[in-house]
Design an enzyme around this catalytic site. Structure first.
Site, PDB file in Angstrom:
ATOM      1  N   TYR A 164      -7.941  -8.229  -1.546  1.00  0.00           N
ATOM      2  CA  TYR A 164      -7.772  -6.891  -0.958  1.00  0.00           C
ATOM      3  C   TYR A 164      -8.852  -6.624   0.096  1.00  0.00           C
ATOM      4  O   TYR A 164      -8.566  -6.108   1.187  1.00  0.00           O
ATOM      5  CB  TYR A 164      -7.840  -5.869  -2.099  1.00  0.00           C
ATOM      6  CG  TYR A 164      -7.522  -4.444  -1.728  1.00  0.00           C
ATOM      7  CD1 TYR A 164      -6.205  -4.011  -1.592  1.00  0.00           C
ATOM      8  CD2 TYR A 164      -8.538  -3.506  -1.553  1.00  0.00           C
ATOM      9  CE1 TYR A 164      -5.913  -2.692  -1.282  1.00  0.00           C
ATOM     10  CE2 TYR A 164      -8.258  -2.186  -1.245  1.00  0.00           C
ATOM     11  CZ  TYR A 164      -6.942  -1.780  -1.108  1.00  0.00           C
ATOM     12  OH  TYR A 164      -6.664  -0.465  -0.799  1.00  0.00           O
ATOM     13  N   LYS A 168      -8.512  -5.766   3.998  1.00  0.00           N
ATOM     14  CA  LYS A 168      -8.969  -4.474   4.536  1.00  0.00           C
ATOM     15  C   LYS A 168     -10.078  -4.643   5.566  1.00  0.00           C
ATOM     16  O   LYS A 168     -10.201  -3.829   6.486  1.00  0.00           O
ATOM     17  CB  LYS A 168      -9.418  -3.559   3.388  1.00  0.00           C
ATOM     18  CG  LYS A 168      -8.270  -3.127   2.462  1.00  0.00           C
ATOM     19  CD  LYS A 168      -7.175  -2.415   3.224  1.00  0.00           C
ATOM     20  CE  LYS A 168      -6.051  -1.914   2.334  1.00  0.00           C
ATOM     21  NZ  LYS A 168      -4.952  -1.325   3.116  1.00  0.00           N
TER      22      LYS A 168
HETATM   23  P1  NAI Z   1       0.841   3.495  -3.306  1.00  0.00           P
HETATM   24  O1  NAI Z   1       0.944   2.286  -4.178  1.00  0.00           O
HETATM   25  O2  NAI Z   1       0.872   4.841  -3.929  1.00  0.00           O
HETATM   26  O3  NAI Z   1       1.950   3.424  -2.184  1.00  0.00           O
HETATM   27  C1  NAI Z   1       2.126   2.264  -1.414  1.00  0.00           C
HETATM   28  C2  NAI Z   1       3.540   2.261  -0.890  1.00  0.00           C
HETATM   29  O4  NAI Z   1       3.703   1.043  -0.123  1.00  0.00           O
HETATM   30  C3  NAI Z   1       4.602   2.243  -1.986  1.00  0.00           C
HETATM   31  O5  NAI Z   1       5.583   3.204  -1.728  1.00  0.00           O
HETATM   32  C4  NAI Z   1       5.172   0.819  -1.927  1.00  0.00           C
HETATM   33  O6  NAI Z   1       6.538   0.757  -2.297  1.00  0.00           O
HETATM   34  C5  NAI Z   1       4.979   0.505  -0.447  1.00  0.00           C
HETATM   35  N1  NAI Z   1       4.972  -0.940  -0.206  1.00  0.00           N
HETATM   36  C6  NAI Z   1       4.364  -1.903  -0.939  1.00  0.00           C
HETATM   37  N2  NAI Z   1       4.640  -3.102  -0.423  1.00  0.00           N
HETATM   38  C7  NAI Z   1       5.424  -2.887   0.658  1.00  0.00           C
HETATM   39  C8  NAI Z   1       6.035  -3.752   1.619  1.00  0.00           C
HETATM   40  N3  NAI Z   1       5.904  -5.090   1.543  1.00  0.00           N
HETATM   41  N4  NAI Z   1       6.771  -3.197   2.623  1.00  0.00           N
HETATM   42  C9  NAI Z   1       6.930  -1.853   2.682  1.00  0.00           C
HETATM   43  N5  NAI Z   1       6.379  -0.996   1.807  1.00  0.00           N
HETATM   44  C10 NAI Z   1       5.645  -1.516   0.809  1.00  0.00           C
HETATM   45  O7  NAI Z   1      -0.508   3.274  -2.444  1.00  0.00           O
HETATM   46  P2  NAI Z   1      -1.556   4.347  -1.877  1.00  0.00           P
HETATM   47  O8  NAI Z   1      -2.618   4.523  -2.876  1.00  0.00           O
HETATM   48  O9  NAI Z   1      -0.847   5.531  -1.343  1.00  0.00           O
HETATM   49  O10 NAI Z   1      -2.220   3.517  -0.678  1.00  0.00           O
HETATM   50  C11 NAI Z   1      -1.706   3.557   0.635  1.00  0.00           C
HETATM   51  C12 NAI Z   1      -2.603   2.733   1.539  1.00  0.00           C
HETATM   52  O11 NAI Z   1      -3.928   3.250   1.525  1.00  0.00           O
HETATM   53  C13 NAI Z   1      -2.716   1.267   1.135  1.00  0.00           C
HETATM   54  O12 NAI Z   1      -2.790   0.461   2.281  1.00  0.00           O
HETATM   55  C14 NAI Z   1      -4.007   1.234   0.365  1.00  0.00           C
HETATM   56  O13 NAI Z   1      -4.572  -0.057   0.370  1.00  0.00           O
HETATM   57  C15 NAI Z   1      -4.835   2.228   1.154  1.00  0.00           C
HETATM   58  N6  NAI Z   1      -5.923   2.785   0.385  1.00  0.00           N
HETATM   59  C16 NAI Z   1      -5.693   3.530  -0.747  1.00  0.00           C
HETATM   60  C17 NAI Z   1      -6.740   4.047  -1.438  1.00  0.00           C
HETATM   61  C18 NAI Z   1      -6.523   4.877  -2.644  1.00  0.00           C
HETATM   62  O14 NAI Z   1      -7.532   5.275  -3.229  1.00  0.00           O
HETATM   63  N7  NAI Z   1      -5.331   5.181  -3.067  1.00  0.00           N
HETATM   64  C19 NAI Z   1      -8.137   3.815  -1.046  1.00  0.00           C
HETATM   65  C20 NAI Z   1      -8.259   3.035   0.150  1.00  0.00           C
HETATM   66  C21 NAI Z   1      -7.185   2.545   0.825  1.00  0.00           C
END
Ligand code: NAI
Length: 258
Positions: A164, A168
């Site tokens: 990851y 990132k």
């Molecule tokens: P989440 O797991 O709630 O949502 C991620 C979404 O991406 C889901 O709807 C999933 O179906 C979709 N997804 C996964 N693989 C996919 C693919 N191959 N093609 C299209 N869609 C796909 O994640 P969250 O927490 O909302 O995170 C969103 C972004 O923010 C990510 O890139 C994560 O790494 C980043 N992030 C999140 C943090 C957190 O604390 N939640 C902290 C730092 C970064």
């Protein structure tokens, strides 16, 4: 305003968490939202919700790790709307594990090839695929906003996240390259480094880890998806045209290691 005259924003991974809040915020800010995700039902529910609130949106089932699917989806958007103004590369997954886990001197587990490759293909290659697909259209329009999801761990590293963190940190590097390459066409490229945000991804973490995060966050709370969504809307605005190549931390002032 009808969809045809609006700026078009693609949000990847829009069906849940930060992507969902981002789609809602962009719709409220007057963009036509194109929501990409694998989760079809949740994606369609989001579109219905945006329409009920008076906005416009559509859902496309797109796996960002598959470049042909990404290219085809962008072609459909261009056919229907003739433009892509904003891309938010938000889709991401976790497959945590230590590089090599040992107990009593014995190796008990390693990070597998599958674990490493899966995260790289969505969180890094996915960002590449989507950005490459929209960029020719932004160049033609002499306007574009590309926003990439990094993370605080992309800046500081994190235990158990080789794959990851590689992705990132890589996203921050690609952001700087693309800012240099595309600025001349009126395209800005920035990353956002969220701290710990209350989504399903973070809720998978053990309670003591979450409490530890809060204790290292000066504002005294875990972030909400809308905190990140608003940062994306800010960086996407026409008024942010002199901000490019940067990584904006949106983390409540988190002091890692304190
Ligand atoms: P989440 O797991 O709630 O949502 C991620 C979404 O991406 C889901 O709807 C999933 O179906 C979709 N997804 C996964 N693989 C996919 C693919 N191959 N093609 C299209 N869609 C796909 O994640 P969250 O927490 O909302 O995170 C969103 C972004 O923010 C990510 O890139 C994560 O790494 C980043 N992030 C999140 C943090 C957190 O604390 N939640 C902290 C730092 C970064």
């Amino acid at each position: 305003m009808n969809a045809a005259s609006k700026r078009v924003a693609i949000i990847t991974g829009a069906a849940n968490g930060i992507g969902l809040a981002t789609a809602q915020e962009f719709a409220s800010a007057g963009y036509h939202v194109v929501a990409w995700d694998l989760a079809e039902e949740a994606g369609k529910a989001l579109v219905a919700e945006i329409s009920e609130a008076g906005g416009t949106a559509e859902f496309q089932s797109v796996d960002v790790s598959k470049s042909e699917a990404v290219d085809a989806a962008v072609a459909k958007i261009i056919e229907a709307h003739g433009r892509v103004d904003v891309l938010v590369n938000n889709a991401g997954i976790l497959r945590d594990g230590q590089l090599v886990k040992a107990k009593g001197g014995e190796v008990v587990k390693i990070m597998s090839d599958e674990q490493f490759d899966a995260v790289i293909s969505v969180n890094l290659k996915g960002v590449f695929n989507c950005t490459r697909a929209v960029t020719p259209h932004m160049i033609a329009a002499k306007y574009g906003r590309i926003l990439n999801a990094s993370s605080v761990v992309g800046l500081y590293g994190n235990f158990g996240q080789t794959n990851y963190v590689a992705a990132k940190s890589g996203v921050i590097g690609m952001t700087k390259v693309w800012a240099r390459e595309l600025g001349r066409y009126g395209i800005t490229v920035n990353a956002v480094a969220p701290g710990f945000i209350a989504t399903a991804m973070v809720k998978q973490m053990p309670d003591h880890v979450l409490q530890g995060m809060v204790s290292h966050t000066p504002v005294g709370r875990i972030g909400e998806p809308v905190d990140i969504a608003r940062a994306y809307v800010f960086l996407a605005s026409e008024n942010s045209g002199f901000i490019s190549g940067t990584t904006l931390s949106v983390d409540g002032g988190m002091v890692v290691g304190s």
